[in-house]
Each structure stands twice: as C-alpha cells, then as structure tokens.
Design a protein around this motif. Structure first.
Motif, short mmCIF file in Angstrom:
data_model
loop_
_atom_site.label_atom_id
_atom_site.label_comp_id
_atom_site.label_asym_id
_atom_site.label_seq_id
_atom_site.Cartn_x
_atom_site.Cartn_y
_atom_site.Cartn_z
N ARG A 79 44.54 36.09 33.73
CA ARG A 79 43.56 35.88 34.81
C ARG A 79 43.12 37.24 35.34
NH1 ARG A 79 43.73 30.43 36.08
NH2 ARG A 79 42.06 30.75 37.62
N VAL A 80 41.84 37.37 35.57
CA VAL A 80 41.30 38.57 36.20
C VAL A 80 40.46 38.15 37.39
CG1 VAL A 80 41.32 39.93 34.08
CG2 VAL A 80 39.28 38.64 34.66
N LEU A 81 40.49 38.96 38.41
CA LEU A 81 39.71 38.72 39.62
C LEU A 81 38.56 39.70 39.66
CD1 LEU A 81 39.46 37.20 42.36
CD2 LEU A 81 40.86 39.02 43.36
N ALA A 82 37.35 39.19 39.87
CA ALA A 82 36.17 40.05 39.91
C ALA A 82 35.32 39.67 41.11
CB ALA A 82 35.36 39.91 38.63
N TYR A 83 34.48 40.60 41.52
CA TYR A 83 33.59 40.37 42.67
C TYR A 83 32.15 40.56 42.20
CZ TYR A 83 32.36 40.11 47.62
OH TYR A 83 31.85 39.71 48.83
N GLU A 84 31.31 39.59 42.50
CA GLU A 84 29.91 39.61 42.06
C GLU A 84 29.08 40.49 42.99
OE1 GLU A 84 26.28 36.44 41.23
OE2 GLU A 84 27.85 35.99 42.69
N THR A 85 28.69 41.65 42.48
CA THR A 85 27.84 42.54 43.27
C THR A 85 26.44 42.69 42.68
OG1 THR A 85 28.81 44.42 42.07
CG2 THR A 85 29.75 43.88 44.23
N GLY A 86 26.20 42.12 41.50
CA GLY A 86 24.89 42.24 40.87
C GLY A 86 24.94 41.83 39.42
N LEU A 91 27.66 40.48 34.04
CA LEU A 91 27.74 40.66 32.59
C LEU A 91 29.14 41.06 32.15
CD1 LEU A 91 24.41 42.51 31.68
CD2 LEU A 91 25.00 40.12 31.26
N TRP A 92 29.80 41.90 32.93
CA TRP A 92 31.17 42.31 32.58
C TRP A 92 32.09 41.09 32.62
CZ3 TRP A 92 34.45 46.52 35.55
CH2 TRP A 92 35.43 47.03 34.69
N CYS A 93 31.87 40.21 33.60
CA CYS A 93 32.67 38.98 33.68
C CYS A 93 32.41 38.08 32.48
CB CYS A 93 32.36 38.24 34.97
SG CYS A 93 33.00 39.06 36.45
N GLU A 94 31.14 37.98 32.06
CA GLU A 94 30.82 37.16 30.88
C GLU A 94 31.55 37.71 29.65
OE1 GLU A 94 26.62 36.87 30.32
OE2 GLU A 94 26.27 36.07 32.34
N VAL A 102 40.60 34.51 31.67
CA VAL A 102 40.21 33.56 32.71
C VAL A 102 39.70 34.38 33.90
CG1 VAL A 102 40.97 31.72 34.25
CG2 VAL A 102 41.94 31.91 31.93
N VAL A 103 38.43 34.22 34.21
CA VAL A 103 37.79 35.05 35.23
C VAL A 103 37.63 34.26 36.52
CG1 VAL A 103 35.79 36.44 35.83
CG2 VAL A 103 36.56 36.32 33.44
N ASP A 104 38.21 34.75 37.59
CA ASP A 104 37.98 34.21 38.93
C ASP A 104 36.98 35.13 39.62
OD1 ASP A 104 39.85 32.14 38.58
OD2 ASP A 104 41.50 33.45 39.18
N LEU A 105 35.76 34.63 39.79
CA LEU A 105 34.67 35.45 40.32
C LEU A 105 34.42 35.10 41.78
CD1 LEU A 105 32.39 37.50 39.81
CD2 LEU A 105 30.94 35.58 39.10
N THR A 124 46.13 36.76 43.66
CA THR A 124 47.43 36.12 43.56
C THR A 124 48.30 36.88 42.57
OG1 THR A 124 46.92 34.65 41.69
CG2 THR A 124 46.25 33.91 43.89
N ALA A 125 49.54 36.50 42.49
CA ALA A 125 50.45 37.13 41.55
C ALA A 125 50.06 36.86 40.10
CB ALA A 125 51.87 36.64 41.80
N GLU A 126 49.21 35.85 39.88
CA GLU A 126 48.79 35.51 38.52
C GLU A 126 47.72 36.44 37.98
OE1 GLU A 126 47.55 31.49 38.34
OE2 GLU A 126 49.52 30.66 38.85
N HIS A 127 47.07 37.19 38.85
CA HIS A 127 45.98 38.06 38.40
C HIS A 127 46.54 39.33 37.76
CE1 HIS A 127 43.49 35.68 41.37
NE2 HIS A 127 42.81 35.60 40.24
N ALA A 128 46.16 39.55 36.51
CA ALA A 128 46.60 40.74 35.79
C ALA A 128 45.75 41.94 36.10
CB ALA A 128 46.59 40.48 34.28
N ALA A 129 44.51 41.72 36.56
CA ALA A 129 43.61 42.84 36.81
C ALA A 129 42.56 42.44 37.83
CB ALA A 129 42.93 43.30 35.52
N VAL A 130 42.04 43.45 38.50
CA VAL A 130 40.87 43.32 39.38
C VAL A 130 39.77 44.16 38.78
CG1 VAL A 130 39.92 43.79 41.68
CG2 VAL A 130 42.27 42.91 41.44
#
Length: 380
Positions: A79-86, A91-94, A102-105, A124-130
């Motif tokens: 799982r990765v956590l990302a923030y939509e800024t544009g 595209l990086w999330c896609e 698994v992307v949590d946006l 969360t503890a499940e997220h391997a990366a931001v």
C-alpha cells in the motif's frame, strides 16, 4: 524573425555553451576519460540534491525515474499513500497501480499542495511509502516537504518518503538528506537546462536497504551503483548528454551558486505573480506558502479559453506557453520561468503575455508588465 520564446515549464531553453558541450566527439564509455566524467557528475549531482548518498543516472525521461523509485523499493500488493496535487501526481499514482501497488489517494483541489495533517491522518502502519510531488508542474503549486516529513514522523509509522522534484530540482530549494527523503526523482530538461533524456534518483541508505520484490531489470539500482564505483554503467550511458550535464552543473554550482540560483527563481516568480495580479487575473495557487518558483499557472476569466490565447500568442509573437492539463484544460495557461532565464527574458515573456491577452479580448487591466519590472528594479 528573432528568437522563439520557449516559456513552457519544460523542456526549457538550453544554454549555448551546454549545446556546444553536447556537440563534442563521443568518447569510449568504457575508457578512463569517461570514468573521470562519471565521477565528476555524480559528485556534483549530490550537491544539487543536497545528499551524501547515491545518485542514480538513467538514460530516460522523468517517467522512467518515477518507475525506478517504485520498483526498487516496493513489492506487489504494497500500500502506498499519495496526495493529489495535480495532473502529474495523478499520473504517478496510475503508474503505481499498474505496477501492482495499492494506492490510497487523498483527493485535492489542485490549488493547494499536499496537506501534512491530511497525510498524517490517512497514514497507517500498512503503508509502505508516501508519494508526494514537490512542485506540481501542472498547477504551479509546491508541497511543503519538511512539514510532511515531520507530520509522518509524528504518527510513529516509518514509510519510505518518495518525492518528485522534476520541475523543482536545480530551481527551488530542496534538501534530500536534511528533509528525510528516501527517494527523490528528477530529470534533465527543466532546472538542469538540458534536453530531455536523463532521469535521476537520489536514494537514502534506508531506500537501498528496503529491497522490494517488484520486477526490475533495467531500473535496478544495485548493478548501477556497483558499476558507478569504477566510473561506468551497466548499460550504454547518454554520453553526450552527460557532457552537457557537466557544463550545466558547473554553471549552477560553481559560477552562480545554488543560493543565487534559488534567489533568482524566487524573484522571477514573485515578479510574474505581481504582473498577473496587476492584470486583474488570478494565480491558480491559492496558498502564499506554496507558490512555485519554477512556473506560474494563470486562471482565465469565465468565457475565455486559455488555449485560444496560447495559440494567438504563438502565432503572433512566436512564444510558447504551457497548456492546462487534465481538469485544467482550457482554464489555465502556464508561464515557465525556470532554468536559463534572466530579467530581460522575463520582461519579454510578460510583454508577450500582456499583448496576447489584450489581442485575444481578455478583459485585463494595463500595467502588469510594468508592475513586474518595478518589483525587479527594487528587488535586492
């Protein structure tokens, strides 16, 4: 007649001396002269990224460097956590999703940078990366990376922090080690003042140790790091682009100095925003803390098409401006003011924009260019 004004946010104008460096005869990429070139470039790149650790150079676009950041550190199903800024954060999330992550946006409005508190609240503890874009090229909005790192640390979780600096590296203050970033993504054709063709990863020891199981071959850091110790690469490197990169790094680090480079970009960005506001138009970025110093995205008034204005400016004044991307198509145009750029270039750019807006029938006030020049004349 006259020079074309390339004022998109990348690829940017390449200095003549960099073009001349690229035009040198190609050398043997297994020979001693090339090994010395590799050593010089890697040390200087560390200074640009503000890191003491490995910098990886690929013959690729920035998109390739995105992929390298993911496949070297993560495993299928992570799982990765990302923030939509544009547009580019999306595209990086896609890409991450296509690679089996698994992307949590966290959704955003494209007018603000990544919210540190929102990231901490979703982590969360499940997220391997931001995953965060430092300077979103589609919007002219920067994210506050030190605050994001601090917010992540307060949660007690320990994900990798992956940051895209494609349109900020070499143009805006960035500190890979000090800010606790694990992988920084960059490329050649923006602040580094080169043609497209070089992708970059700066990597922390934690990132190197965090070997994921995603398939990789060309993008694998390990053989590159091993070959770099002798000054070589496990593939054919972009030899002539590296000549140009060495010249550009000399210009940035040794002749102008990074502090002066960042100050120059800050001045030009502020002057551009003053012009936009004097015209009675709105800068897309809505938070004063998050303005980009590489580009400015300008919102059009209702009923006016940004792309029509861009076409008129290109046809009449031979100047290219950046288009609106994704949900901003037709709503904004983007003024690039990064790389090989000075006060006179900015004056010509803003004059062309002001003339084009007026010729296109966009209701603006006069004097935007004059407001920018007044700031530049008074700025230290």
């Amino acid at each position: 007649m006259g020079r074309h004004f390339l004022q998109i946010p990348g690829p940017t104008n390449v200095p003549d001396r960099v073009l001349r460096a690229i035009a040198q005869p190609t050398v043997d990429h297994r020979g001693p002269a090339f090994a010395r070139l590799t050593g010089e470039i890697l040390e200087r790149l560390k200074a640009v990224f503000r890191t003491r650790h490995h910098v990886i150079v690929y013959p690729s676009s920035g998109t390739g460097a995105w992929e390298a950041a993911l496949v070297n550190t993560l495993s299928p199903g992570d799982r990765v956590l990302a923030y939509e800024t544009g547009h580019f954060s999306a595209l990086w999330c896609e890409m991450a999703a296509r690679l089996g992550l698994v992307v949590d946006l966290v959704p955003g409005d494209w007018r603000h940078g990544a919210d540190p508190d929102a990231i901490a609240g979703h982590l969360t503890a499940e997220h391997a990366a931001v995953m965060v874009v430092h300077n979103e090229t589609s919007t002219g909005v920067r994210s506050r990376i030190p605050e994001i790192r601090a917010a992540v640390d307060r949660t007690g979780h320990s994900p990798l922090l992956l940051v895209d600096t494609i349109s900020s590296l070499g143009s805006m203050d960035y500190r890979h080690d000090e800010w606790g970033v694990d992988v920084t993504v960059g490329c050649s054709q923006k602040g580094l003042m080169l043609p497209p063709g070089i992708g970059l990863n700066a990597v922390s020891p934690k990132a190197v140790a965090h070997r994921g199981r995603l398939p990789r071959s060309y993008w694998d850091w390990e053989p590159i790091i091993a070959a770099n110790r002798g000054g070589f690469y496990p593939y054919t490197p972009p030899t002539n682009l590296l000549y140009g990169l060495r010249e550009a790094l000399v210009m940035l680090l040794e002749e102008e100095g990074l502090a002066e480079v960042f100050g120059r970009h800050d001045r030009h960005a502020e002057a551009t925003r003053r012009a936009v506001r004097a015209w009675g138009l709105e800068v897309l970025c809505a938070d004063e803390r998050e303005h980009s110093s590489s580009l400015t995205a300008v919102l059009m008034p209702d009923g006016h098409d940004a792309d029509a204005v861009r076409r008129l400016i290109l046809d009449r004044y031979d100047m290219s401006l950046g288009t609106g991307l994704g949900r901003l198509a037709g709503r904004v145009f983007r003024i690039g003011h990064l790389g090989h750029f000075n006060d006179l270039t900015l004056a010509g750019t803003l004059s062309g924009v002001e003339m084009g807006l007026s010729a296109a029938g966009v209701p603006i006030k006069e004097g935007g260019t004059r407001a920018a020049l007044a700031y530049l004349e008074g700025a230290e």
